[in-house]
Design an enzyme around this catalytic site. Structure first.
Site, mmCIF file in Angstrom:
data_model
loop_
_atom_site.group_PDB
_atom_site.id
_atom_site.type_symbol
_atom_site.label_atom_id
_atom_site.label_comp_id
_atom_site.label_asym_id
_atom_site.label_seq_id
_atom_site.Cartn_x
_atom_site.Cartn_y
_atom_site.Cartn_z
ATOM 1 N N LEU A 227 -4.483 9.493 7.916
ATOM 2 C CA LEU A 227 -5.798 8.863 8.025
ATOM 3 C C LEU A 227 -5.716 7.401 7.610
ATOM 4 O O LEU A 227 -5.077 7.101 6.596
ATOM 5 C CB LEU A 227 -6.818 9.601 7.147
ATOM 6 C CG LEU A 227 -7.222 10.979 7.672
ATOM 7 C CD1 LEU A 227 -8.054 11.726 6.641
ATOM 8 C CD2 LEU A 227 -7.997 10.864 8.988
ATOM 9 N N HIS B 120 0.863 -1.203 0.000
ATOM 10 C CA HIS B 120 0.000 0.000 0.000
ATOM 11 C C HIS B 120 0.888 1.239 0.000
ATOM 12 O O HIS B 120 1.583 1.523 0.976
ATOM 13 C CB HIS B 120 -0.909 0.027 1.238
ATOM 14 C CG HIS B 120 -1.803 1.232 1.267
ATOM 15 N ND1 HIS B 120 -3.164 1.136 1.432
ATOM 16 C CD2 HIS B 120 -1.554 2.555 1.156
ATOM 17 C CE1 HIS B 120 -3.697 2.330 1.403
ATOM 18 N NE2 HIS B 120 -2.732 3.229 1.242
ATOM 19 N N ASN C 228 -5.174 7.507 -5.990
ATOM 20 C CA ASN C 228 -5.869 8.759 -5.640
ATOM 21 C C ASN C 228 -5.112 9.995 -6.124
ATOM 22 O O ASN C 228 -4.787 10.893 -5.366
ATOM 23 C CB ASN C 228 -6.154 8.830 -4.128
ATOM 24 C CG ASN C 228 -4.893 8.828 -3.282
ATOM 25 O OD1 ASN C 228 -3.866 8.282 -3.673
ATOM 26 N ND2 ASN C 228 -4.974 9.433 -2.112
ATOM 27 N N ALA D 218 -3.495 15.077 5.299
ATOM 28 C CA ALA D 218 -3.279 13.796 5.980
ATOM 29 C C ALA D 218 -2.262 12.981 5.196
ATOM 30 O O ALA D 218 -2.380 12.848 3.978
ATOM 31 C CB ALA D 218 -4.592 13.035 6.068
ATOM 32 N N HIS E 14 3.399 14.602 1.295
ATOM 33 C CA HIS E 14 2.830 15.947 1.065
ATOM 34 C C HIS E 14 3.967 16.912 1.363
ATOM 35 O O HIS E 14 4.700 16.724 2.344
ATOM 36 C CB HIS E 14 1.672 16.239 2.030
ATOM 37 C CG HIS E 14 0.447 15.415 1.796
ATOM 38 N ND1 HIS E 14 -0.493 15.728 0.839
ATOM 39 C CD2 HIS E 14 0.001 14.289 2.399
ATOM 40 C CE1 HIS E 14 -1.476 14.842 0.868
ATOM 41 N NE2 HIS E 14 -1.201 13.949 1.804
ATOM 42 N N HIS F 113 -10.236 1.376 2.003
ATOM 43 C CA HIS F 113 -10.016 2.400 3.034
ATOM 44 C C HIS F 113 -11.207 2.303 3.981
ATOM 45 O O HIS F 113 -12.317 2.705 3.630
ATOM 46 C CB HIS F 113 -9.920 3.802 2.423
ATOM 47 C CG HIS F 113 -9.627 4.853 3.452
ATOM 48 N ND1 HIS F 113 -8.404 5.476 3.560
ATOM 49 C CD2 HIS F 113 -10.392 5.353 4.451
ATOM 50 C CE1 HIS F 113 -8.426 6.324 4.577
ATOM 51 N NE2 HIS F 113 -9.629 6.271 5.140
ATOM 52 N N HIS G 154 1.591 5.450 -1.780
ATOM 53 C CA HIS G 154 1.246 6.606 -2.621
ATOM 54 C C HIS G 154 2.519 7.182 -3.228
ATOM 55 O O HIS G 154 3.431 7.574 -2.502
ATOM 56 C CB HIS G 154 0.560 7.700 -1.788
ATOM 57 C CG HIS G 154 -0.699 7.239 -1.141
ATOM 58 N ND1 HIS G 154 -1.935 7.401 -1.707
ATOM 59 C CD2 HIS G 154 -0.904 6.579 0.022
ATOM 60 C CE1 HIS G 154 -2.859 6.880 -0.919
ATOM 61 N NE2 HIS G 154 -2.263 6.374 0.136
ATOM 62 N N PHE G 155 2.546 7.244 -4.548
ATOM 63 C CA PHE G 155 3.694 7.833 -5.255
ATOM 64 C C PHE G 155 3.420 9.252 -5.740
ATOM 65 O O PHE G 155 4.345 9.963 -6.110
ATOM 66 C CB PHE G 155 4.035 6.998 -6.487
ATOM 67 C CG PHE G 155 4.979 5.842 -6.256
ATOM 68 C CD1 PHE G 155 5.997 5.922 -5.316
ATOM 69 C CD2 PHE G 155 4.860 4.690 -7.013
ATOM 70 C CE1 PHE G 155 6.887 4.864 -5.135
ATOM 71 C CE2 PHE G 155 5.743 3.629 -6.846
ATOM 72 C CZ PHE G 155 6.749 3.712 -5.906
ATOM 73 N N ARG G 156 2.133 9.630 -5.845
ATOM 74 C CA ARG G 156 1.774 10.894 -6.528
ATOM 75 C C ARG G 156 2.189 10.819 -8.002
ATOM 76 O O ARG G 156 2.322 9.752 -8.560
ATOM 77 C CB ARG G 156 2.399 12.129 -5.842
ATOM 78 C CG ARG G 156 2.306 12.147 -4.339
ATOM 79 C CD ARG G 156 0.900 12.018 -3.826
ATOM 80 N NE ARG G 156 0.854 12.189 -2.366
ATOM 81 C CZ ARG G 156 -0.117 11.751 -1.610
ATOM 82 N NH1 ARG G 156 -1.141 11.102 -2.131
ATOM 83 N NH2 ARG G 156 -0.107 11.952 -0.312
ATOM 84 N N LYS H 188 -9.527 -0.182 -5.715
ATOM 85 C CA LYS H 188 -9.496 0.485 -4.409
ATOM 86 C C LYS H 188 -10.821 1.154 -4.099
ATOM 87 O O LYS H 188 -11.329 1.946 -4.896
ATOM 88 C CB LYS H 188 -8.382 1.534 -4.424
ATOM 89 C CG LYS H 188 -8.381 2.484 -3.258
ATOM 90 C CD LYS H 188 -7.777 1.851 -2.020
ATOM 91 C CE LYS H 188 -7.891 2.790 -0.824
ATOM 92 N NZ LYS H 188 -6.690 2.866 -0.024
ATOM 93 N N ASP I 69 1.627 2.779 3.437
ATOM 94 C CA ASP I 69 0.792 3.969 3.242
ATOM 95 C C ASP I 69 1.647 5.231 3.208
ATOM 96 O O ASP I 69 1.179 6.304 3.598
ATOM 97 C CB ASP I 69 -0.303 4.075 4.316
ATOM 98 C CG ASP I 69 -1.422 5.021 3.892
ATOM 99 O OD1 ASP I 69 -1.500 5.361 2.702
ATOM 100 O OD2 ASP I 69 -2.210 5.439 4.766
ATOM 101 N N HIS J 181 -4.306 -0.381 6.119
ATOM 102 C CA HIS J 181 -3.811 0.477 7.201
ATOM 103 C C HIS J 181 -4.718 0.438 8.429
ATOM 104 O O HIS J 181 -5.252 1.453 8.847
ATOM 105 C CB HIS J 181 -3.579 1.923 6.733
ATOM 106 C CG HIS J 181 -4.636 2.528 5.850
ATOM 107 N ND1 HIS J 181 -5.974 2.562 6.191
ATOM 108 C CD2 HIS J 181 -4.554 3.132 4.646
ATOM 109 C CE1 HIS J 181 -6.640 3.172 5.229
ATOM 110 N NE2 HIS J 181 -5.810 3.516 4.274
HETATM 111 O O1 DOR Z 1 -3.062 9.782 5.550
HETATM 112 C C1 DOR Z 1 -3.444 9.440 4.449
HETATM 113 N N1 DOR Z 1 -2.898 9.963 3.328
HETATM 114 N N2 DOR Z 1 -4.422 8.562 4.354
HETATM 115 C C2 DOR Z 1 -4.985 8.253 3.178
HETATM 116 O O2 DOR Z 1 -5.886 7.464 3.167
HETATM 117 C C3 DOR Z 1 -4.544 8.925 1.937
HETATM 118 C C4 DOR Z 1 -3.186 9.433 2.056
HETATM 119 C C5 DOR Z 1 -2.834 10.419 0.973
HETATM 120 O O3 DOR Z 1 -3.082 10.131 -0.206
HETATM 121 O O4 DOR Z 1 -2.274 11.467 1.292
HETATM 122 ZN ZN ZN Z 2 -3.163 5.187 1.567
#
Ligand code: DOR
Ligand code: ZN
Length: 344
Positions: free
Chosen positions: A219, A13, A41, A263, A251, A136, A15-17, A99, A247, A174
């Site tokens: 989150l 799990h 996302n 988050a 940011h 999620h 996130h790469f952006r 997802k 996860d 998560h």
């Molecule tokens: O903390 C989080 N950040 N929880 C998520 O479910 C998404 C993630 C994000 O994409 O920043």
């Molecule tokens: Zn996530």
């Protein structure tokens, strides 16, 4: 034990952006992991096989020369997802999973699912073709306290869904509560959970005691200490039902340190070292390989990685910030010294 060699792990799990940020963070993950389940996302979200294929190409292009890394793609479910497109993507090996974001639950989830009933046909199709569902697990109702959103999701959404589609493979992602651990324990082999490093290291005090700490906010939000202890027990139990999913969610510093901070905790740079510290503290080094490298592939139906990685006892200082593609990102454990380091 001063050295530990395990099969090369995967991150189930992540996130790469996209764009510059993606290019800056991919090397951190590719250094440690052979594969990762990549979250969809983005803005706009990755909702189709074509979008996932194009995103996969962009990620592959960001993997540094000399490193072997395979991104495993997911499709972002909406109320209007096309079951045929998902099935083709899964059959072609473009989509590993889909997802479920409850609409409004987290970062870029506005186009998520407003009611699971709206995607029941898609979920039935996924169950039929063996395509896993990443979840999620939080309700979004304003009247539900944020610390209760995972537990309420189990009762209102997840338990009825698993009862209705027992053959659907579900990854409860998560997890943050003893309620989630109890749910996984009481479910059959088609339900598993990922656990992040932060939810093993911190409880909610880390966010709020002595000042607001935006870099500890993610989150689902970290819960009380009793929940952290339940997660540590589950992760280090040696059970195949729990596996590694960071996860990691970068940011930029400015987006975290803000009136309305985003988050997400960016743990990718030292993820393996962070997890291993927990297993060491729990006297469970012998169970680390199951959690990091074996249980995930078994659940997803992939081969275990042939290569291995070695970690050694030794201090590693986590920097206060790392480059996030022109702007800094503050990593998890910033300024701390961890007790293990990757040596090969
Ligand atoms: O903390 C989080 N950040 N929880 C998520 O479910 C998404 C993630 C994000 O994409 O920043
Ligand atoms: Zn996530």
């Amino acid at each position: 034990m001063t050295r530990l060699t395990i099969r090369r792990p995967d991150d189930w799990h992540l996130h790469f952006r996209d764009g510059e940020t993606m290019r800056a963070v991919v090397p951190h993950t590719a250094r440690q992991f052979a594969r990762a389940i990549v979250m969809p996302n983005l803005s706009p979200p990755v909702t189709t096989t074509a979008m996932a294929g194009a995103y996969r190409d962009r990620i592959r292009a960001a993997v540094p020369e000399g490193l072997e890394f395979t991104p495993l793609m997911t499709a972002y479910l909406t109320d209007h997802s096309d079951a045929d497109d998902l099935a083709v993507g899964h059959a072609d090996g473009v989509l590993t999973a889909a997802k479920l974001y409850p609409a409004g639950a987290t970062t870029n989830s506005a186009s998520g699912v407003t009611d699971v009933a709206n995607i029941m046909g898609v979920l039935e199709r996924m169950a039929a073709i063996g395509m896993p569902l990443c979840v999620h697990g939080e309700v979004v109702d304003a009247e539900i306290d944020i610390f209760d959103r995972e537990a309420v999701f189990i009762d209102r959404v997840l338990a009825p869904l698993v009862a209705r589609l027992p053959e659907l493979k579900v990854i409860f992602e998560h997890i943050t509560t003893s309620d989630a651990v109890a749910f996984v324990e009481g479910s059959g082999p088609n339900v598993a959970a990922t656990i992040t490093p932060q939810h093993l290291h911190i409880n909610r005090n880390a966010i709020l005691v002595g000042g607001i700490r935006p870099h500890m906010y993610c989150l689902p939000v970290a819960k009380r200490e009793e929940h952290r202890l339940a997660l540590r027990k589950a992760a280090t139990s040696g059970s195949d039902s729990y596996f590694l999913g960071t996860d990691s969610a970068p940011h930029h510093r400015g987006a975290k340190e803000s009136d309305c901070g985003c988050a997400g905790i960016f743990n990718a740079p030292f993820a393996l070292e962070s997890y291993l510290q927990v297993f060491d503290e729990e006297n469970a080094l012998d169970r680390f390989e199951t959690f990091a490298s074996l249980a995930g592939p078994r659940f997803y139906g992939f081969p275990v990685n042939a290569e291995s990685v070695t970690l050694e006892r030794g201090e590693v200082l986590v920097p206060g910030e790392v480059d996030g593609g022109g702007e800094p990102v503050v990593p998890f454990h910033a300024g701390e010294t961890l007790g293990w380091r990757m040596v090969g």
